[in-house]
Design an enzyme around this catalytic site. Structure first.
Site, PDB file in Angstrom:
ATOM      1  N   ASP A   1      15.465  -3.206  -4.561  1.00 49.54           N
ATOM      2  CA  ASP A   1      14.306  -3.858  -3.682  1.00 49.54           C
ATOM      3  C   ASP A   1      14.316  -4.914  -4.233  1.00 49.54           C
ATOM      4  O   ASP A   1      13.865  -5.066  -5.464  1.00 49.54           O
ATOM      5  CB  ASP A   1      13.416  -2.762  -3.609  1.00 49.54           C
ATOM      6  CG  ASP A   1      12.670  -2.701  -2.330  1.00 49.54           C
ATOM      7  OD1 ASP A   1      12.429  -1.822  -1.528  1.00 49.54           O
ATOM      8  OD2 ASP A   1      12.366  -3.612  -1.847  1.00 49.54           O
TER       9      ASP A   1
ATOM     10  N   HIS B   1      10.224   4.727   3.335  1.00 51.51           N
ATOM     11  CA  HIS B   1       9.230   4.984   2.467  1.00 51.51           C
ATOM     12  C   HIS B   1       7.596   4.361   3.183  1.00 51.51           C
ATOM     13  O   HIS B   1       6.394   4.838   2.329  1.00 51.51           O
ATOM     14  CB  HIS B   1       9.070   4.437   1.199  1.00 51.51           C
ATOM     15  CG  HIS B   1       9.172   2.875   1.110  1.00 51.51           C
ATOM     16  ND1 HIS B   1      10.196   2.164   1.673  1.00 51.51           N
ATOM     17  CD2 HIS B   1       8.125   2.057   0.800  1.00 51.51           C
ATOM     18  CE1 HIS B   1       9.965   1.005   1.562  1.00 51.51           C
ATOM     19  NE2 HIS B   1       8.727   0.668   0.961  1.00 51.51           N
ATOM     20  N   ASP B   2       7.529   3.758   3.980  1.00 48.93           N
ATOM     21  CA  ASP B   2       6.376   3.195   4.806  1.00 48.93           C
ATOM     22  C   ASP B   2       5.931   3.772   6.205  1.00 48.93           C
ATOM     23  O   ASP B   2       5.033   3.312   6.554  1.00 48.93           O
ATOM     24  CB  ASP B   2       6.576   1.735   5.144  1.00 48.93           C
ATOM     25  CG  ASP B   2       6.605   0.852   3.831  1.00 48.93           C
ATOM     26  OD1 ASP B   2       7.179  -0.289   4.150  1.00 48.93           O
ATOM     27  OD2 ASP B   2       6.136   1.089   2.970  1.00 48.93           O
TER      28      ASP B   2
ATOM     29  N   ASP C   1      12.096  -7.657   0.697  1.00 44.50           N
ATOM     30  CA  ASP C   1      10.823  -7.068   1.101  1.00 44.50           C
ATOM     31  C   ASP C   1       9.973  -8.379   1.888  1.00 44.50           C
ATOM     32  O   ASP C   1       9.969  -9.288   1.219  1.00 44.50           O
ATOM     33  CB  ASP C   1       9.902  -6.674  -0.279  1.00 44.50           C
ATOM     34  CG  ASP C   1       8.855  -5.958  -0.017  1.00 44.50           C
ATOM     35  OD1 ASP C   1       8.826  -4.908   0.459  1.00 44.50           O
ATOM     36  OD2 ASP C   1       7.470  -6.529  -0.279  1.00 44.50           O
TER      37      ASP C   1
ATOM     38  N   GLU D   1      14.047  -6.833   5.299  1.00 40.19           N
ATOM     39  CA  GLU D   1      12.841  -6.381   5.937  1.00 40.19           C
ATOM     40  C   GLU D   1      12.009  -7.415   6.479  1.00 40.19           C
ATOM     41  O   GLU D   1      11.385  -8.176   5.983  1.00 40.19           O
ATOM     42  CB  GLU D   1      12.059  -5.358   4.796  1.00 40.19           C
ATOM     43  CG  GLU D   1      11.049  -4.712   5.418  1.00 40.19           C
ATOM     44  CD  GLU D   1       9.517  -4.496   4.787  1.00 40.19           C
ATOM     45  OE1 GLU D   1       9.184  -5.345   4.058  1.00 40.19           O
ATOM     46  OE2 GLU D   1       8.897  -3.540   5.263  1.00 40.19           O
TER      47      GLU D   1
HETATM   48  O1  TEU Z   1       6.237  -3.350   3.689  1.00 42.76           O
HETATM   49  C1  TEU Z   1       5.726  -4.375   4.526  1.00 42.76           C
HETATM   50  C2  TEU Z   1       5.490  -3.839   5.625  1.00 42.76           C
HETATM   51  O2  TEU Z   1       5.940  -4.181   6.608  1.00 42.76           O
HETATM   52  C3  TEU Z   1       4.522  -2.631   5.565  1.00 42.76           C
HETATM   53  O3  TEU Z   1       3.729  -2.541   4.495  1.00 42.76           O
HETATM   54  C4  TEU Z   1       3.478  -2.913   6.901  1.00 42.76           C
HETATM   55  O4  TEU Z   1       3.342  -4.105   6.960  1.00 42.76           O
HETATM   56  C5  TEU Z   1       2.278  -2.257   6.324  1.00 42.76           C
HETATM   57  O5  TEU Z   1       2.627  -0.954   6.162  1.00 42.76           O
HETATM   58  C6  TEU Z   1       1.399  -2.277   7.640  1.00 42.76           C
HETATM   59  O6  TEU Z   1       1.819  -1.541   8.438  1.00 42.76           O
HETATM   60  C7  TEU Z   1       6.767  -3.943   2.302  1.00 42.76           C
HETATM   61  C8  TEU Z   1       7.180  -2.492   1.685  1.00 42.76           C
HETATM   62  O7  TEU Z   1       8.210  -1.754   2.577  1.00 42.76           O
HETATM   63  C9  TEU Z   1       5.683  -2.031   1.375  1.00 42.76           C
HETATM   64  O8  TEU Z   1       6.003  -0.660   0.733  1.00 42.76           O
HETATM   65  C10 TEU Z   1       4.867  -2.588   0.555  1.00 42.76           C
HETATM   66  O9  TEU Z   1       3.669  -2.056   0.534  1.00 42.76           O
HETATM   67  C11 TEU Z   1       4.666  -3.982   1.330  1.00 42.76           C
HETATM   68  O10 TEU Z   1       6.083  -4.791   1.443  1.00 42.76           O
HETATM   69  C12 TEU Z   1       4.045  -5.012   0.152  1.00 42.76           C
HETATM   70  O11 TEU Z   1       5.000  -5.350  -0.676  1.00 42.76           O
END
Ligand code: TEU
Ligand code: CA
Length: 648
Positions: A198, A425-426, A296, A354
């Site tokens: 990542d 994971h999000d 990311d 992403e």
């Molecule tokens: O995620 C960005 C992202 O799209 C999500 O965090 C979403 O914007 C957020 O949950 C609001 O809905 C990436 C990573 O996958 C995430 O784990 C990190 O928290 C974030 O970036 C910051 O690095």
């Protein structure tokens, strides 16, 4: 009425019609996104009277609710993005890929995402670590995945579970040492698998040495690596994804930008020295043998010059004020191309961006082979149905997923390749969005797995999906660890009871997917032999774990293994053609996948009621099904999914 072409000198203006805007790649994506958010069919623009509305009239119609700043930003994005990326085309097989050059490995590979904190703990401290992951590589190899995506393991204070990096070239102490990482890379390759890491380069931790030096000394060369602004007031009205303002105040009227947590400080990609430092770091990892990166929020790295205020109406609609000034910034393509040519290309490394908020037309400009920017992107528009966010407690209708997938399968074009994912994971687990009661949990898990592994594109499985792990029955805010959910809870408690606030975050907290992996029916699901874990699930491991399913031929795990073996045998799943049938039939999702030698047919019941499908032709040979017993001749059971080989 024929729409008069109102593009003066090749530029869209306030007198341009929405139909003209729709012809612009970025314009089409933004209008689609607005329709999606408002749960309005996009056809009202393409075919309906709205298409003849000029932006000026739209402004009058909305009684000035949309600021001049919004229209300025909107027109800038459109006029910066006129050229059509590639020839539009319905699905076609990789023309010539099979004959002339072999397709790149990542077009037929299946990825498996590991969230290191929750995968496997080797030293009983209740926190997952690299030696723990290494101990599970034989499992992953036997499962049959081809490549691993490892969420961040870099040195970090863990404000956002590692997405706040303090040292890109060192490993978080809790996860192990650099030698463990080097051993991990070697052990992955020994098993014929590949590894992507990542890459979080939109921001660093406020404890990164660059930021610490920049803050201490305004003449530091690192000062301009970040967005520092002097002044009594906040520099603009942008908000953070994790609640509150996107500006953190330091003493002496100094502010710094953070789109995410107040410890994740945005990097200024307009600074050439910053770009060069990041490119050197990427090459350092590639020289260690890493095969590529998941990047990311990579579409956020180019911010509009001057950091203008965001439009409040758009901010309310999208949930984040200012997003129009960075989600697809003016120099994004330039920076991605530079990263590709100076870091990735020399190593033939893989990249998946992403890219929250990026639609199909913009995605084509980011991933078309000829563009030399990214190989794949993650689009998120399929994860919630129109008009919903992940914090809404609603039942996901798979007919939306069917329409979304057919649209992308047929229109993403021959130069682009899709990523295919339901979980990460999000986000909460897809099977829990569709069937919150879990009445058909494992049948549904198999159906979703069959669809994900037979559609055209590159699948990304998320840890636990292969055994049907689902959302957790959290009962209190103290059980949650996700900074986004906890910040949201605190904010909500200002206007509602703690109970109401908890129920709100419960639907969408990212913790659902971050509980420890369930390896066995035992304490902590076998994740740790210690007496505690950094976060605990709800004990579901008694009912759903790797060890139990490995022995059960009808389990989600063995079903997944068989499908992965089939994908490995038939590259057509990644490269072949796609043709959907029964498109207008509610709850019925059927499609062919084929190349010049072989034809497969998939049929799925997307609902919980039996579905009439009619007699299948005699030459359809059943390969596998989400149900064990042979399906009833003309009916599909709830979430029944069947894969047939069509014998010509
Ligand atoms: O995620 C960005 C992202 O799209 C999500 O965090 C979403 O914007 C957020 O949950 C609001 O809905 C990436 C990573 O996958 C995430 O784990 C990190 O928290 C974030 O970036 C910051 O690095
Ligand atoms: Ca550990």
């Amino acid at each position: 009425m024929k729409v008069r072409r109102s593009i003066k000198g090749g530029r869209l203006t306030m007198d341009s019609h929405l139909k003209e805007v729709w012809r612009n790649p970025a314009g089409q994506d933004i209008l689609k996104k607005v329709c999606l958010q408002m749960n309005v069919p996009a056809g009202v623009i393409v075919k309906g009277p709205l298409g003849n509305l000029t932006l000026r009239n739209l402004d009058k119609l909305t009684r000035g609710k949309l600021s001049k700043g919004f229209f300025d930003a909107f027109l800038s994005i459109l006029n910066e993005n006129w050229e059509k990326p590639i020839v539009q085309g319905r699905d076609t097989a990789e023309k010539g890929e099979g004959e002339k050059a072999a397709a790149p490995w990542w077009k037929t590979a299946v990825f498996y995402q590991i969230y290191p904190r929750s995968f496997c703990d080797s030293n009983r401290d209740g926190i997952g670590d690299l030696p723990g992951i290494i101990s599970k590589l034989d499992y992953l190899k036997d499962l049959g995945v081809d490549a691993l995506w490892l969420s961040p393991v870099y040195d970090s204070p863990n404000d956002d579970n590692g997405y706040d990096i303090r040292d890109y070239q060192n490993i978080m102490e809790e996860f192990g040492k650099l030698e463990d990482m080097e051993r991990f890379i070697s052990e992955v390759h020994k098993r014929g698998m590949r590894l992507i890491m990542d890459l979080v380069i939109n921001h660093t931790s406020d404890e990164h040495k660059w930021f610490k030096e920049a803050l201490k000394n305004e003449d530091s060369p690192y000062r301009d690596f970040y967005f520092f602004k002097k002044g009594k007031e906040r520099p603009n009205n942008w908000t953070s994804f994790f609640e509150g303002s996107a500006w953190r105040y330091f003493e002496e009227d100094l502010w710094a930008l953070h789109l995410f947590s107040s410890k994740q400080m945005d990097l200024n990609w307009d600074n050439e020295a910053l770009r060069s430092q990041v490119i050197s770091m990427i090459r350092w990892w590639l020289e260690k043998g890493v095969d590529g990166f998941r990047m990311d929020v990579i579409n956020y790295i180019s911010k509009r010059e001057g950091l203008p205020n965001g439009d409040e109406t758009i901010g309310q609609m999208m949930g984040y004020t200012g997003i129009e000034h960075y989600f697809y910034g003016p120099k994004l393509h330039q920076y991605l191309h530079q990263i590709r040519m100076e870091a990735f290309a020399p190593f033939d490394a893989f990249s998946v961006g992403e890219t929250p908020g990026i639609g199909m037309e913009m995605a084509k400009k980011l991933t078309a082979r000829s563009r030399q920017e990214l190989d794949l992107i993650f689009n998120f528009d399929h994860l919630e149905t129109p008009g919903h966010t992940r914090y809404d407690n609603y039942r996901y209708d798979l007919n939306y997923l069917k329409r979304y997938m057919i649209d992308w399968m047929e229109n993403y074009g021959p130069q682009c390749h899709m990523s295919l994912f339901w979980d990460n994971h999000d986000n909460p687990r897809m099977i829990s969005k569709v069937d919150p009661e879990g009445l058909y949990r494992f049948k549904l898990a198999k159906m979703l797995m069959l669809v994900q592994l037979t559609l055209k594109g590159t699948p990304f499985l998320y840890q636990g999906q292969e055994i049907g792990m689902c959302n957790q029955n959290f009962t209190s805010i103290e059980q949650l660890r996700d900074i986004e959910a906890k910040n949201r809870y605190e904010k909500l408690c200002e206007t509602m009871t703690a109970e109401e606030a908890f129920l709100n975050v419960l639907s969408g907290t990212r913790d659902h997917a971050r509980v420890p992996m369930q390896w066995e029916d035992g304490a902590f699901g076998g994740f740790t032999k210690g007496d505690s874990a950094w976060m605990e699930g709800d004990g579901d491991y008694w009912n759903c774990n790797v060890e139990g399913q490995w022995e059960d031929d009808n389990s989600v795990l063995q079903f997944t293994r068989r499908l992965l073996a089939l994908r490995r045998e038939y590259p057509l799943f990644g490269l072949g053609r796609f043709r959907a049938t029964n498109q207008s039939r509610k709850n019925l999702f059927t499609y062919y996948r084929y190349d010049k030698d072989t034809v497969f047919y998939v049929e799925c019941n997307l609902g919980q009621k039996p579905l009439y499908v009619g007699k299948r032709p005699g030459n359809f040979i059943l390969i596998t099904s989400s149900y064990c017993q042979e399906s009833v001749e003309k009916m599909l059971k709830p979430y029944e999914a069947n894969l047939y080989r069509v014998v010509r």
